[in-house]
Scaffold this motif. Sequence first.
Motif, PDB file in Angstrom:
ATOM      1  N   GLY A  75       0.588 -13.520  -3.256  1.00 48.89           N
ATOM      2  CA  GLY A  75       0.500 -13.381  -4.697  1.00 48.89           C
ATOM      3  C   GLY A  75       0.874 -12.159  -5.307  1.00 48.89           C
ATOM      4  O   GLY A  75       1.872 -11.861  -5.934  1.00 48.89           O
ATOM      5  N   LEU A  76      -0.074 -11.386  -5.048  1.00 45.25           N
ATOM      6  CA  LEU A  76      -0.104  -9.859  -5.510  1.00 45.25           C
ATOM      7  C   LEU A  76       1.061  -9.148  -4.936  1.00 45.25           C
ATOM      8  O   LEU A  76       1.566  -8.315  -5.656  1.00 45.25           O
ATOM      9  N   ASN A  77       1.210  -9.232  -3.585  1.00 41.92           N
ATOM     10  CA  ASN A  77       2.211  -8.681  -2.677  1.00 41.92           C
ATOM     11  C   ASN A  77       3.454  -8.825  -3.396  1.00 41.92           C
ATOM     12  O   ASN A  77       4.505  -8.227  -3.633  1.00 41.92           O
ATOM     13  N   LEU A  78       3.694 -10.268  -3.935  1.00 39.20           N
ATOM     14  CA  LEU A  78       5.167 -10.635  -4.563  1.00 39.20           C
ATOM     15  C   LEU A  78       5.267 -10.020  -5.704  1.00 39.20           C
ATOM     16  O   LEU A  78       6.293  -9.391  -6.253  1.00 39.20           O
ATOM     17  N   ALA A  79       4.270  -9.863  -6.663  1.00 42.20           N
ATOM     18  CA  ALA A  79       4.334  -9.251  -8.013  1.00 42.20           C
ATOM     19  C   ALA A  79       4.596  -7.820  -8.009  1.00 42.20           C
ATOM     20  O   ALA A  79       5.464  -7.347  -8.757  1.00 42.20           O
ATOM     21  N   VAL A  80       4.135  -7.114  -6.706  1.00 45.18           N
ATOM     22  CA  VAL A  80       4.273  -5.726  -6.665  1.00 45.18           C
ATOM     23  C   VAL A  80       5.840  -5.591  -6.366  1.00 45.18           C
ATOM     24  O   VAL A  80       6.761  -4.796  -6.611  1.00 45.18           O
ATOM     25  N   ALA A  81       6.320  -6.705  -5.498  1.00 42.98           N
ATOM     26  CA  ALA A  81       7.711  -6.419  -4.933  1.00 42.98           C
ATOM     27  C   ALA A  81       8.513  -6.756  -6.192  1.00 42.98           C
ATOM     28  O   ALA A  81       9.602  -5.917  -6.234  1.00 42.98           O
ATOM     29  N   ASP A  82       8.306  -7.561  -7.106  1.00 44.48           N
ATOM     30  CA  ASP A  82       9.189  -7.834  -8.377  1.00 44.48           C
ATOM     31  C   ASP A  82       9.057  -6.575  -9.051  1.00 44.48           C
ATOM     32  O   ASP A  82      10.315  -6.247  -9.569  1.00 44.48           O
ATOM     33  N   ILE A  83       8.252  -5.864  -9.362  1.00 44.32           N
ATOM     34  CA  ILE A  83       7.969  -4.863 -10.038  1.00 44.32           C
ATOM     35  C   ILE A  83       8.768  -3.546  -9.613  1.00 44.32           C
ATOM     36  O   ILE A  83       9.440  -2.957 -10.282  1.00 44.32           O
ATOM     37  N   LYS A  84       8.623  -3.459  -8.138  1.00 42.19           N
ATOM     38  CA  LYS A  84       9.430  -2.357  -7.612  1.00 42.19           C
ATOM     39  C   LYS A  84      11.072  -2.740  -8.009  1.00 42.19           C
ATOM     40  O   LYS A  84      11.678  -1.799  -8.321  1.00 42.19           O
ATOM     41  N   VAL A 141       0.963  -1.034  -0.062  1.00 45.51           N
ATOM     42  CA  VAL A 141       0.149  -0.162  -0.017  1.00 45.51           C
ATOM     43  C   VAL A 141       0.919   1.104   0.056  1.00 45.51           C
ATOM     44  O   VAL A 141       0.686   2.078  -0.632  1.00 45.51           O
ATOM     45  N   ASP A 142       1.933   1.357   0.906  1.00 44.97           N
ATOM     46  CA  ASP A 142       2.769   2.466   0.842  1.00 44.97           C
ATOM     47  C   ASP A 142       3.274   2.719  -0.539  1.00 44.97           C
ATOM     48  O   ASP A 142       3.645   3.709  -0.898  1.00 44.97           O
ATOM     49  N   PHE A 143       3.807   1.464  -1.392  1.00 43.41           N
ATOM     50  CA  PHE A 143       4.430   1.738  -2.673  1.00 43.41           C
ATOM     51  C   PHE A 143       3.594   2.366  -3.584  1.00 43.41           C
ATOM     52  O   PHE A 143       4.054   3.404  -4.507  1.00 43.41           O
ATOM     53  N   LEU A 144       2.267   1.873  -3.341  1.00 44.37           N
ATOM     54  CA  LEU A 144       1.109   2.157  -4.660  1.00 44.37           C
ATOM     55  C   LEU A 144       1.016   3.663  -4.156  1.00 44.37           C
ATOM     56  O   LEU A 144       0.635   4.592  -4.976  1.00 44.37           O
ATOM     57  N   ARG A 145       1.015   4.242  -2.876  1.00 42.54           N
ATOM     58  CA  ARG A 145       0.713   5.706  -2.499  1.00 42.54           C
ATOM     59  C   ARG A 145       1.827   6.540  -3.011  1.00 42.54           C
ATOM     60  O   ARG A 145       1.684   7.525  -3.593  1.00 42.54           O
ATOM     61  N   GLU A 146       3.084   5.986  -2.882  1.00 46.00           N
ATOM     62  CA  GLU A 146       4.365   6.755  -3.362  1.00 46.00           C
ATOM     63  C   GLU A 146       4.144   6.882  -4.942  1.00 46.00           C
ATOM     64  O   GLU A 146       4.804   8.020  -5.598  1.00 46.00           O
ATOM     65  N   ALA A 147       3.570   5.954  -5.590  1.00 42.20           N
ATOM     66  CA  ALA A 147       3.412   6.070  -7.274  1.00 42.20           C
ATOM     67  C   ALA A 147       1.990   6.767  -7.603  1.00 42.20           C
ATOM     68  O   ALA A 147       1.993   6.791  -8.784  1.00 42.20           O
ATOM     69  N   GLY A 148       1.474   7.531  -6.684  1.00 40.74           N
ATOM     70  CA  GLY A 148       0.182   8.165  -6.980  1.00 40.74           C
ATOM     71  C   GLY A 148      -1.088   7.238  -7.438  1.00 40.74           C
ATOM     72  O   GLY A 148      -2.003   8.087  -8.269  1.00 40.74           O
ATOM     73  N   LEU A 149      -1.038   6.179  -6.885  1.00 38.79           N
ATOM     74  CA  LEU A 149      -2.032   4.749  -7.250  1.00 38.79           C
ATOM     75  C   LEU A 149      -2.893   4.581  -6.244  1.00 38.79           C
ATOM     76  O   LEU A 149      -3.715   3.636  -6.530  1.00 38.79           O
ATOM     77  N   ALA A 150      -3.146   5.219  -5.008  1.00 40.49           N
ATOM     78  CA  ALA A 150      -3.728   4.762  -4.035  1.00 40.49           C
ATOM     79  C   ALA A 150      -4.940   5.719  -3.721  1.00 40.49           C
ATOM     80  O   ALA A 150      -5.561   5.423  -2.557  1.00 40.49           O
TER      81      ALA A 150
END
Length: 402
Positions: free
Chosen positions: A300-309, A56-65
Amino acid sequence: MKRLTTRVAIVGAGPGGLLLSHLLQLCGVDSIVLERRSRAHVEKRVRAGLLEGGTVDFLREAGLADRLDREGLVHEGFVFRFGARAHRMPFTELTGRTVHMYGQQELVKDLIRARTEAGARLWFDVPDVELRGLETDTPAVRCTVAGEPVEIACDFVAGCDGFHGVSRRSVPPGALTTYERAYPYAWLGVLAQAPPAAEELIYAVHGRGFALHSMRSPAVSRLYLQVAAGESVENWPDERIWKELHTRLDIDGAPELAEGPVLEKSCVALRGFVTEPMSHGRLFLAGDAAHIVPPTAAKGLNLAVADIKVLAAAFREFYETGDRGPLDGYSAACLPGVWQAQEFSDWMSRLLHRPAEGRVFHERLQHARLEAVVHSPAAARNFAENYVGLARERTPARGGRP
């Protein structure tokens, strides 16, 4: 054949591919996203909806939350039900972290809207994707767009197209090592127009099998039942589903499960899968294209976001400085966290599910483990740190295989 160019060709418009395209644009790197399914199909795919605090923090930083913060349900704990008793796991009290319940399809809608408003080249209904020249400096993607054959010349390809996608299958045999485990049970998942019976998730351990009470909104519940591997949805009419959910979830003194129209139902096999490395030549795999975890711990979704980061930062470094080191180190940076999530998901699956055989002995072990998790402060803290993603974030990257 129409010929186009881009920096990064992204195969797959799930959360990973869309997020990568967004992050690349923020640092001035052009991309094209190709998705073989329709936009309507992608936006309706029901998937796990638990987002760790770090995600969630990463999505906020990216302006997507923005919508996530308005509509997501913030949770500070969940409930174990076993032995006809309820035991709350206060993971925020133990770790300082919360999680959000927010359907993956809702995040995908947010990402598609952000990409569309930014004028991104995001194309749906793109069949026949073919990857070429992955081991050269001039890879390309061939596909059909609006009935017209197209070749896209690019610097790199990001394979974000899931377990069954074309990306991993485009790697020559023997170039990747895969590790797999099939579990002897499956989940029957139900989406119901019914208010949740509780404000937090309920993980129920029962002699007839595991059950999970989750939610998508104050009016929509997401419910799961452990069933036999290979079970068919046709064997589970709505009446049977509700009866079994009541049996496994209801305990004395707890709010009774609310029933409502079943909107969707499906059976999902439980499996673990990892490919090493997560790249080949100019191809980088992310999310389900590189690894699958059983859904028990919702990683699953959290791992995908970690990969993309990691991948987005590596691309940024390459295009800003010419240094390919972070791209070459992509697998070493991601795989320790992937295996940590696999280990916890496997452990939690064994903690909660009825085994296919050796039932009595397993039940005694299962009960002992559950009692330790809910009564030992050290065991509870360790569990909570894994559940909210803190343990994975602390896992150091490695250089090479174990």
